[in-house]
Design an enzyme around this catalytic site. Structure first.
Site, short mmCIF file in Angstrom:
data_model
loop_
_atom_site.label_atom_id
_atom_site.label_comp_id
_atom_site.label_asym_id
_atom_site.label_seq_id
_atom_site.Cartn_x
_atom_site.Cartn_y
_atom_site.Cartn_z
N GLY A 254 0.81 -1.21 0.00
CA GLY A 254 0.00 0.00 0.00
C GLY A 254 0.84 1.25 0.00
CB CYS A 261 1.14 2.34 17.09
SG CYS A 261 -0.31 2.65 18.08
C1 UGA Z 1 -0.69 -1.39 15.63
C2 UGA Z 1 -0.47 -2.88 15.93
O1 UGA Z 1 -0.98 -3.66 14.85
C3 UGA Z 1 -1.16 -3.27 17.24
O2 UGA Z 1 -0.85 -4.63 17.54
C4 UGA Z 1 -0.64 -2.36 18.36
O3 UGA Z 1 -1.28 -2.65 19.60
C5 UGA Z 1 -0.91 -0.91 17.99
O4 UGA Z 1 -0.24 -0.62 16.74
C6 UGA Z 1 -0.36 -0.05 19.11
O5 UGA Z 1 0.85 -0.08 19.33
O6 UGA Z 1 -1.16 0.57 19.82
P1 UGA Z 1 -2.71 0.06 14.64
O7 UGA Z 1 -1.77 1.22 14.70
O8 UGA Z 1 -4.08 0.21 15.18
O9 UGA Z 1 -2.08 -1.20 15.42
O10 UGA Z 1 -2.85 -0.33 13.11
P2 UGA Z 1 -2.47 -1.56 12.17
O11 UGA Z 1 -3.67 -2.33 11.85
O12 UGA Z 1 -1.31 -2.29 12.68
O13 UGA Z 1 -2.04 -0.74 10.85
C7 UGA Z 1 -0.95 0.19 10.87
C8 UGA Z 1 -0.70 0.73 9.49
O14 UGA Z 1 -0.18 -0.27 8.63
C9 UGA Z 1 -1.94 1.28 8.77
O15 UGA Z 1 -1.62 2.47 8.10
C10 UGA Z 1 -2.31 0.17 7.80
O16 UGA Z 1 -3.03 0.60 6.67
C11 UGA Z 1 -0.91 -0.32 7.42
N1 UGA Z 1 -0.90 -1.71 6.90
C12 UGA Z 1 -1.25 -2.74 7.72
C13 UGA Z 1 -0.47 -1.95 5.60
O17 UGA Z 1 -0.12 -1.02 4.85
N2 UGA Z 1 -0.43 -3.24 5.14
C14 UGA Z 1 -0.79 -4.29 5.93
O18 UGA Z 1 -0.72 -5.45 5.45
C15 UGA Z 1 -1.21 -4.04 7.24
#
Ligand code: UGA
Length: 436
Positions: A254, A261
């Protein structure tokens, strides 16, 4: 149990509501009077799927109380620290002032044996400091400090709260471990709980977030390779993910990761390691590559309209990911800002299901905000998908194509149906596949 939670953000509030719904008596404490007033009156201060109903239930049955007064920690069996640890404005390290202030303020009000459980993401050694601060401010306090890192994701907070992959407990006293076991005793699932030292627990949180950020950066670099080589990143990720050692999660290419975080924690991890004389070369490259990616993505959208004098750009999605109203470090916001910097003649109209209001606080009147995803297509020369809301997949593209000036879509989340759009006459480009 009596639980006090300090901080009502994306960790503290869902956790408070979750524990209250399991029958615990919870008080959530926050300094922000406005926030507490809204919550007391039944208005949730953040968007999380399914949270509103449960919130009203525990508010009405009295299991959840809300207050601005730290005195409310009195009689608690456990005090959970869930305050922010944002990057320090000057150093980029985790700013611990809120956690230390909370420790200082709560100390005088502790009664009986209390476990102080830190759920905020904090550098190694913070637990030791919290312990010292409490002991200094209450000579008679009977307490233990444990590290209880939180791994829930925004947008899935309730699901992750009730079904955690693991609960990591950084504690060295059996008495404290028993309190944490009791805290999770009423969970339906069998909890995978591990007991480790406090420094290990503090490190596990950073090591996990940094690893996931690296995984995203890795798949994004692989997507760049696919674009040149003729491969397709979706197929590559599918094939890689079937190897159970790799796993199929966090392999969606992406526009780069965002949120409150990963950017903060990768930087904090790198700086923390630097202090110990250890170079985190993979994490450092991830941080730099993720920043560069937003610029490349902005250039990619702009290049699709480079021959148009005053291009009209539609944007689908402003939140840092789907399922949330959070725009902190959102790739969408950064990409829009970069586009505005590169080309002063563009006109952007954006839409998000939850994040329009939060985006306005940052981008203000530099762009227009649409009240529906359909409006983004009006006279647009290109529409870019920047957040992976699944609702975007089912828009009526046939109808929408008639609204556009040029039928062109740049899908930076690879969520739309390529064949369908091409059959409708769209010029469609996505991440990580060879463009003939
Ligand atoms: C992240 C971690 O996944 C949680 O386990 C953790 O508790 C949290 O941080 C924290 O430290 O509080 P979060 O920030 O809510 O959670 O979001 P994610 O779902 O991890 O996504 C983070 C970013 O990565 C987003 O911009 C998402 O679009 C991107 N992403 C995620 C991708 O570009 N590709 C993916 O395959 C997955």
């Amino acid at each position: 149990m009596k639980i006090a939670i300090i901080g009502t953000g994306y960790v503290g509030l869902p956790s408070g509501i979750g524990f209250a719904s399991l029958g615990h008596n919870v008080v959530c404490i926050d300094k922000d009077e406005n926030k507490i007033k809204n919550l007391q009156e039944g208005r949730l201060t953040l968007y999380e799927d399914g949270l509103q109903d449960l919130f009203l239930k525990v508010l009405q049955n009295g299991r959840l109380k809300l207050t601005t007064s730290t005195q409310a920690v009195k009689d608690a069996d456990i005090v959970i620290l869930a305050v922010g640890t944002p990057p320090h404005p000057e150093t980029g390290e985790a700013d611990l002032r809120y956690i230390y202030a909370a420790a200082e303020e709560l100390a005088p009000h502790l009664t009986g044996y209390t476990v102080i459980a830190d759920k905020s993401t904090v550098p190694v050694g913070t637990g030791d400091m919290v312990e010292k601060i409490i002991a200094k401010n209450n000579k008679n306090a009977d307490f233990d400090v444990v590290s209880l890192p939180e791994f829930l994701r925004e947008g899935f907070a309730l699901h992750d709260f009730f079904h955690p992959d693991r609960v990591v407990v950084g504690a060295n006293k059996p008495r404290a471990c028993e309190v944490i076991k009791n805290l999770y005793a009423s969970f339906e699932d069998k909890i995978n709980m591990i007991f480790v030292s406090r420094p290990s627990a503090e490190t596990i949180k950073y090591a996990s977030n940094a690893f996931l950020a690296m995984k995203i950066h890795y798949i994004n670099e692989m997507a760049d390779f696919c674009e040149k080589s003729g491969a397709n990143i979706n197929e590559v990720a599918l094939g890689m993910g079937l190897d159970s050692r790799i796993g199929n999660k966090f392999l969606n290419a992406g526009p780069g990761y965002g949120g409150s975080c990963f950017p903060k924690d990768t930087l904090a991890m790198s700086l923390m390691a630097e202090k110990y004389g250890v170079e985190m070369s993979l994490i450092n490259r991830t941080i730099a590559g993720n920043k560069e990616r937003k610029i490349k993505m902005a250039e990619r959208i702009l290049s699709s309209v480079q021959n148009i004098k005053n291009p009209k750009i539609g944007v689908l999605g402003l939140a840092f990911k789907n399922g949330t109203d959070d725009v902190r470090e959102s790739p969408a916001i950064e990409i829009i800002s970069q586009m505005l910097k590169f080309n002063k003649n563009i006109n952007i109209t954006a839409f998000d299901y939850q994040a329009n209001e939060n985006a306005k606080k940052i981008l203000d009147n530099q762009i227009n905000y649409a009240s529906s995803p359909e409006n983004v297509f009006d006279n647009a020369d290109v529409v870019a998908v920047l957040t992976e809301w699944k609702e975007f997949k089912t828009l009526d593209f046939e109808k929408l194509s008639a609204k556009m000036h040029t039928k062109r879509i740049v899908d930076l989340r690879n969520i739309l149906d390529e064949d369908k759009l091409k059959n409708l006459g769209f010029e469609y480009s996505k991440i990580g596949s060879f463009q003939k």
